[in-house]
Design a protein around this motif. Structure first.
Motif, short mmCIF file in Angstrom:
data_model
loop_
_atom_site.label_atom_id
_atom_site.label_comp_id
_atom_site.label_asym_id
_atom_site.label_seq_id
_atom_site.Cartn_x
_atom_site.Cartn_y
_atom_site.Cartn_z
N ALA A 290 -13.88 2.03 0.22
CA ALA A 290 -12.66 1.82 1.03
C ALA A 290 -12.62 2.71 2.26
O ALA A 290 -12.05 2.34 3.29
CB ALA A 290 -11.42 2.09 0.19
N PHE B 236 -7.97 -4.04 0.89
CA PHE B 236 -8.16 -3.25 2.10
C PHE B 236 -8.54 -4.22 3.23
O PHE B 236 -9.29 -5.16 3.00
CB PHE B 236 -9.24 -2.18 1.88
N MET C 258 -13.61 -6.45 2.94
CA MET C 258 -13.69 -5.13 2.28
C MET C 258 -13.87 -5.32 0.77
O MET C 258 -13.16 -6.09 0.14
CB MET C 258 -12.43 -4.33 2.58
N GLU D 166 -7.94 -2.24 -5.38
CA GLU D 166 -7.24 -1.28 -6.24
C GLU D 166 -6.24 -2.06 -7.10
O GLU D 166 -5.35 -2.72 -6.56
CB GLU D 166 -6.49 -0.25 -5.39
N HIS E 194 -4.03 -4.14 -4.57
CA HIS E 194 -4.09 -3.54 -3.24
C HIS E 194 -5.44 -3.81 -2.60
O HIS E 194 -6.45 -3.23 -3.01
CB HIS E 194 -3.82 -2.04 -3.33
N SER F 278 0.84 -1.21 0.00
CA SER F 278 0.00 0.00 0.00
C SER F 278 0.87 1.25 0.00
O SER F 278 0.37 2.35 -0.10
CB SER F 278 -0.88 0.02 1.25
N ALA G 184 -14.35 4.20 -5.12
CA ALA G 184 -13.23 3.84 -4.23
C ALA G 184 -13.37 4.50 -2.87
O ALA G 184 -13.17 3.86 -1.83
CB ALA G 184 -11.91 4.24 -4.89
N THR G 185 -13.78 5.77 -2.83
CA THR G 185 -13.90 6.45 -1.54
C THR G 185 -15.07 5.89 -0.73
O THR G 185 -14.99 5.78 0.49
CB THR G 185 -14.10 7.97 -1.74
N LYS H 26 -14.98 -8.78 -5.75
CA LYS H 26 -14.54 -7.44 -5.35
C LYS H 26 -15.03 -6.45 -6.40
O LYS H 26 -15.35 -6.83 -7.53
CB LYS H 26 -13.01 -7.38 -5.27
N LEU I 210 -13.41 -3.36 -1.95
CA LEU I 210 -12.63 -2.71 -3.00
C LEU I 210 -11.31 -3.41 -3.26
O LEU I 210 -10.63 -3.86 -2.34
CB LEU I 210 -12.34 -1.26 -2.60
N VAL J 85 -6.93 5.81 -3.28
CA VAL J 85 -7.64 6.05 -2.01
C VAL J 85 -6.74 6.67 -0.96
O VAL J 85 -7.03 7.75 -0.43
CB VAL J 85 -8.25 4.73 -1.47
N ASN J 86 -5.63 6.04 -0.65
CA ASN J 86 -4.75 6.56 0.41
C ASN J 86 -4.18 7.91 0.02
O ASN J 86 -3.98 8.78 0.86
CB ASN J 86 -3.62 5.56 0.70
#
Ligand SMILES: CCCCCCCCCCCCC[C@H](O)CC(=O)SCCNC(=O)CCNC(=O)[C@H](O)C(C)(C)COP(=O)(O)OP(=O)(O)OC[C@H]1O[C@@H](n2cnc3c(N)ncnc32)[C@H](O)[C@@H]1OP(=O)(O)O
Length: 719
Positions: A651, A441, A447, A451, A439, A418, A647-648, A475, A449, A488-489
């Motif tokens: 995640a 979560f 979870m 990525e 990636h 990540s 994504a927001t 997913k 999502l 996201v991060n």
């Protein structure tokens, strides 16, 4: 044949079989409804017709009203004559619905307007309209409670969860459950029996035998209203729905229909409806990636994968994969770690069995697909490797060099990192085209999502195959570019930093958390989240962003102080909050000296905090996040802005009823967002923090020229 129609066939026995036809799920587009209306009028006028049966093409009754109609600038006109339900229920000839697959939303409402419902085993029956920010609008608020009782009807509508036909039979929603091969014949006979007076012909709208007595009904509705107000404080439409149900209970079905129509029209005007419809389509569009899924390539199926590392993430990834029917080779560095990893997978499966999400037999057969190993001997046969080892660059580089030797030339080599640049992870290999980020979560098997992080050297085929794998393990895959924090991060790095800035300006952390959680609707505020994730992780991840984007970061002193004091959060019993033995959080007076020291060290002393209300706090924390999201769009890190919305939501728990980060900004207005960011940039110029707020070029351009952030920078996004 037209793709939106209702076919009309009369059987020798005199049954008009009307088939709803609109691939792939027989959505009730207005053209289908108008065709249904015409077909019903034709059947009633046809002297050869004694009764009517309604079916859905391709063994799917209907998924309800065509949701794409709600996405249009001009929403459907709800005043249009909707007498097709009345024609079904109380027209001159009886009607029976033959339900297979699913009858959802308007599809179930049409079936409930029929005089009986015959269903195949496992057919899904439900009214999920609340998930779209509306309510049942074809009579469902009135007919469902009259068929299954108020308690059950309210519960089905408020939870939006469908029931299977067998449960529907017990509840009174379905009259018979028959095998698929007997469905049409049974429905036709049932309809003829009603026409011949051999069976009763009930009108759901006027039934009262299943409704609870008025006093009890009132208590049920009062309780449901209180629950809705408590659990979904921001949402209006559940309350509008309950009011319509209440009107029908108190004043009869016809009055209830009028109330429902008014409530439906009101709900359609709310931003929450626009936002939820946006997310409905956005979530289904992430799997369509320009230049990848339209390049004429065929995805390869991932039948056997290897997961490196049986820790929390690796065991979660292995669990998700074996549940999807994929064989998994779980590799660890020693037997003790391998046993622990397999144990975590077993625990994940046991938890699903305990919750009733799967049977013990299914869990046992899933576990059969898991094989442990301490070496690379069987790696020649794997289609995909997902590395989930510790976040150490040199270790990962060595692992990938070893994998290139151990695997076949077609094996996809992915990393769950990540924080590390994907290209750096694959730097010691000679196959950058097969290197990709997967990636997950945490927890990875829960979870939703995934990525999928591509570098500029990752091949299209590898991206496509990884997308296919993501969908196969259920997913929602989002393809993103390779940058610090990916999507996201990266967009959320200003989230904690802006919150810490408010802290250093003198605001109370618990007030900030309340605004973000209760007033805005996040699952928890930024400081409670920091305690959940751990201040040590926060500091490690924060360092990446401070190095990558030095011109627009705020270095929160409090995070460093928490690490120094070993107040990491839940895992040490205290952080921003203190935690009891059951990990229940409560404000901690011992935080005060750390806050004072942080404020002193921040250099913000004397600057007046430019916030005075919960809405100000929300905007101060989220507008820098929107700004970073706009950079991610402008740099092409996401295929389309709607992917960032999905994504927001998936995640970070950004409220779906706000549409996701970019949709929310568009609903608020890019001009307002940019205006406030510019004001804060000026306000903090003296503290050299203007860069943290300055609107990026993309946001500034859209704010100045008009248009929407969701349109994206390339050809107009379809969403
Ligand atoms: C006489 C003249 C009358 C004129 C009347 C005009 C009146 C206007 C007033 C309207 C009143 C409406 C009242 C009604 O109560 C409102 C509703 O019915 S709202 C819709 C309710 N239904 C749902 O919410 C169900 C949504 N869909 C799902 O849950 C799932 O899709 C599924 C059906 C369970 C299938 O799931 P999966 O197998 O996983 O497949 P996907 O989800 O990927 O879907 C496949 C494909 O189908 C598209 N799709 C699915 N449902 C709908 C839908 N209801 N409308 C439009 N399209 C739908 C989905 O987008 C996918 O498309 P793709 O991505 O493949 O392009």
């Amino acid at each position: 044949m037209p793709t939106r129609t209702v076919t009309y066939d009369v059987t020798p026995e005199g049954v008009a079989v009307l088939t709803l036809t609109h691939p792939p799920v027989n959505a009730l587009h207005p053209e289908v409804l108008q065709a249904l209306f015409r077909a019903l009028r034709q059947a009633h006028a046809d002297a050869n017709v004694k009764a009517i049966v309604l079916v859905g093409a391709k063994d799917r009754f209907s998924a309800g009203f065509d949701v794409s109609e709600f996405a249009k600038a001009q929403p459907p006109d709800t005043t249009i004559n909707q007498h097709f339900c009345e024609l079904l229920e109380s027209g001159p000839k009886p009607s029976v619905a033959a339900v297979s697959g699913m009858a959802l939303g308007g599809g179930l409402e049409v079936a409930m307007a029929c005089n009986a419902r015959i269903a195949t085993p496992g057919a899904q029956l439900g009214l999920p309209e609340l998930t779209l920010g509306i309510l049942p609008g074809f009579g469902g608020t009135q007919r469902l409670p009259r068929l299954v009782g108020l308690q059950k009807g309210v519960q089905m509508i408020l939870t939006s969860k469908p029931i299977k036909s067998q449960e529907g039979l017990k509840a009174g929603l379905v009259d018979a459950v028959v095998e698929p091969g007997k469905l049409l014949q049974t429905a036709k006979q049932w309809a003829l029996d009603i026409a011949a007076g051999l069976r009763h012909r009930p009108f759901s709208l006027f039934r009262t035998n299943r409704l609870e007595p008025l006093g009890e009904a009132s208590m049920i509705l009062d309780f449901a209203t209180a629950q809705a107000e408590k659990r979904a404080a921001h949402l209006v439409h559940p309350l509008l729905c309950l009011d319509a149900i209440r009107t029908g209970v108190q004043s009869g079905g016809l009055a209830g229909l009028k109330a429902e129509n008014a409530a439906f029209s009101k709900a359609q005007t709310l931003d929450q409806h626009k936002a939820l419809v946006h997310i409905f389509f956005a979530q289904r569009s992430t799997k369509r990636v320009k230049g990848i899924t339209d390049a004429g390539l065929k995805p390869r199926s991932m039948k056997k994968i290897a997961v490196l590392g049986g820790g929390l993430m690796g065991s979660g990834i292995a669990t998700a994969s074996i549940l999807a029917g994929i064989d998994v080779l779980l590799k660890e560095i020693n037997q003790k770690f391998l046993d622990a990893g397999v144990g975590r997978v077993k625990a994940n499966l046991a938890s699903r069995v305990k919750k009733g999400s799967m049977t013990q037999q299914a869990a046992d057969s899933a576990l059969q697909r898991l094989k442990g190993t301490l070496d690379y001997n069987d790696f020649k046969s794997v289609d995909l490797v997902i590395e989930a080892a510790v976040e150490n660059v040199k270790l990962k580089q060595q692992i990938f060099a070893d994998l290139e030797k151990a695997c076949s030339p077609h094996t996809i080599l992915s990393t769950n990192t990540s924080t590390i640049d994907i290209s750096v992870v694959g730097a010691k290999t000679s196959c950058p085209d097969r290197i990709i980020g997967a990636h997950f979560f945490s927890p990875a098997h829960i979870m939703p999502l995934l990525e999928i992080v591509r570098t500029d050297k990752t091949s299209k085929q590898v991206v496509l195959d990884t997308l296919e794998y993501g969908s196969k393990i259920k997913k929602t895959p989002v393809v993103v570019g390779n940058c610090t924090g990916f999507a996201v991060n990266r967009v959320f790095f200003p989230y904690t930093q802006a919150a810490c800035m408010l802290l250093d300006l003198g605001l109370d952390p618990y007030t900030i958390d309340k605004a973000i959680a209760l007033a805005f609707g996040m699952p928890m505020g930024p400081f409670r989240l920091s305690d959940l994730v751990g201040a040590d992780i926060g500091m490690h991840v924060g360092k990446n962003f401070i190095e990558s984007f030095p011109e627009r970061v705020y270095t929160p002193h409090i995070i460093l102080a928490l690490n120094e004091q070993k107040r990491l959060g839940e895992k040490t019993g205290s952080g921003f909050y203190k935690f009891d033995a059951k990990r229940k959080a409560s404000p901690d007076a011992e935080l005060k000296p750390l806050l004072e020291a942080s404020r002193k060290a921040s250099g913000l002393a004397g600057i007046k905090p430019p916030v005075s209300s919960p809405q100000d706090i929300i905007e101060f924390i989220f507008f820098p996040v929107v700004n970073e999201g706009c950079r991610v769009i402008a740099e092409g890190i996401v295929d389309k802005p709607a992917d960032l919305d999905v994504a927001t939501v998936l995640a970070m728990g950004f409220p779906a009823y706000r549409g996701g980060l970019i949709k929310w900004a568009d609903l608020i207005g890019p001009k307002h967002v940019a205006g406030r960011l510019n004001a804060w940039a000026k306000h903090f110029e003296g503290a050299k923090l203007a860069g943290f707020f300055k609107p990026c070029d993309y946001l500034a351009k859209v704010a100045q020229e008009g248009g929407s952030l969701g349109a994206g920078v390339g050809p107009k996004s379809s969403l």
